[in-house]
Design an enzyme around this catalytic site. Sequence first.
Site, short mmCIF file in Angstrom:
data_model
loop_
_atom_site.label_atom_id
_atom_site.label_comp_id
_atom_site.label_asym_id
_atom_site.label_seq_id
_atom_site.Cartn_x
_atom_site.Cartn_y
_atom_site.Cartn_z
N LYS A 193 0.91 -1.11 0.23
CA LYS A 193 -0.05 0.07 -0.16
C LYS A 193 0.94 1.41 0.15
CE LYS A 193 -4.09 -2.12 0.23
NZ LYS A 193 -4.96 -2.07 -0.70
N ASP A 239 -0.54 0.18 -4.43
CA ASP A 239 -1.98 0.59 -4.39
C ASP A 239 -2.05 1.46 -3.76
OD1 ASP A 239 -4.73 0.46 -4.36
OD2 ASP A 239 -4.71 -1.64 -3.58
N GLU A 241 -1.65 0.98 -8.57
CA GLU A 241 -3.12 0.85 -8.69
C GLU A 241 -3.93 1.88 -8.12
OE1 GLU A 241 -5.82 -2.91 -6.61
OE2 GLU A 241 -3.78 -3.17 -7.50
N GLU A 275 -11.48 -2.16 -9.45
CA GLU A 275 -11.98 -3.13 -8.38
C GLU A 275 -13.04 -2.45 -7.91
OE1 GLU A 275 -10.18 -2.18 -4.21
OE2 GLU A 275 -8.47 -2.67 -5.45
N ASP A 301 -13.49 -7.33 -10.40
CA ASP A 301 -13.77 -8.08 -9.07
C ASP A 301 -14.97 -8.73 -9.20
OD1 ASP A 301 -14.61 -9.02 -6.68
OD2 ASP A 301 -13.82 -7.62 -5.44
N HIS A 323 -9.18 -8.55 -8.47
CA HIS A 323 -9.43 -7.85 -7.21
C HIS A 323 -10.02 -8.84 -6.24
CE1 HIS A 323 -11.25 -5.66 -4.02
NE2 HIS A 323 -10.05 -5.17 -3.73
#
Length: 362
Positions: free
Chosen positions: A168, A197, A223, A249, A272, A299
């Site tokens: 992250k 992300d 992301e 996602e 997703d 995802h």
Amino acid sequence: MPELTSIEPGFYRIPLPEVLTDSTHGEMKAFELNTVRVRDADGAEGVGYTFTVGRNGGAIDAVLRREIVELALGEDADAIERLWHKIWWATHYGGRGGPTVLALSAFDTALWDLKARRAGLPLWKLLGGFDPKVPVYAGGIDLDLPLDALLRQTDGNLAKGFRAIKMKVGRKHLHEDVERVAAMREHLGRGFPLMADANMKWTIDEAIRAARALQPHELVWLEEPTIPDDPAGHARVLREGGVPIAAGENLRTLWEFRSYVGAGAVSFPEPDVTNCGGVTPFMKIAHLAEAFNLPVTSHGAHDVTVHLLAACPNRSYLEAHGFGLDRYIAEPLAIRDGFALAPDRPGHGIAFDWAALDKIRS
């Protein structure tokens, strides 16, 4: 025809083994699991599910119980495309996205599971079959972990067989993100697949600045640098930031993915299956990406999605998420030397521990 004789929703709140954090959702102490079990006149069963990071599970449960049961009970279980459109348009005015499409995702997945079980085939083979070995990465939800803990988590994931890692970003100061990504790159070595992300954290200009700052560290992708409602902004970040972009996602329809792909806004489309409408639109999104020569990633819901990517010639990495559902599944996803293995069991092969789930029913 295999008539649907039973549609049984379930709603559970599953505490997480440890608190997870990202730049937008904050602390996540539990997630909500919505399931649906469908049965046909021959007694065959299929199972689907969706999840939230803590809110709106009750609304999903209500859509399943009040709308989808009424619309689908007694219908032909094999007419999946027709059922998908019937439910989509019947609920469109008050739905279209949000809890409604998550409920449809769970139901559609259950129908595909039922169909594959009736055929005696694993889902990935029913969908066409490509390769049951799918490259997989560990999706860390680790924004607030101290650096030493982040590196320990990474070593733990390597020991589990992962050969690609996502971390992250989106901390208060960009230099903190850059320092952490640099430390991960040094720890993993050059050439090791590393993703980052941001969970929609930045404005467009902030995202471009961040992408440029992270560019030397050879990310596979950055992301969700900004909000999902801005494909033109994503196109700017991709064009001006110099780093591949993964997104999807938080997109809920095939048509939203068309807007992204058509705008040149995404390098790795990332549907997703639990929130894009289910298996039916997931595969259409994957083929849309293929038509534009783009690799498709995923995802969440890795136990289902491994089948979908195993049926896609343009598959990229499968995300293995950290929501702890493995505690309630008989045979969790198998990972060996950087690959997830799509099981050969009929259907998607997920066998929930319903007795254990019943103790945490909402």
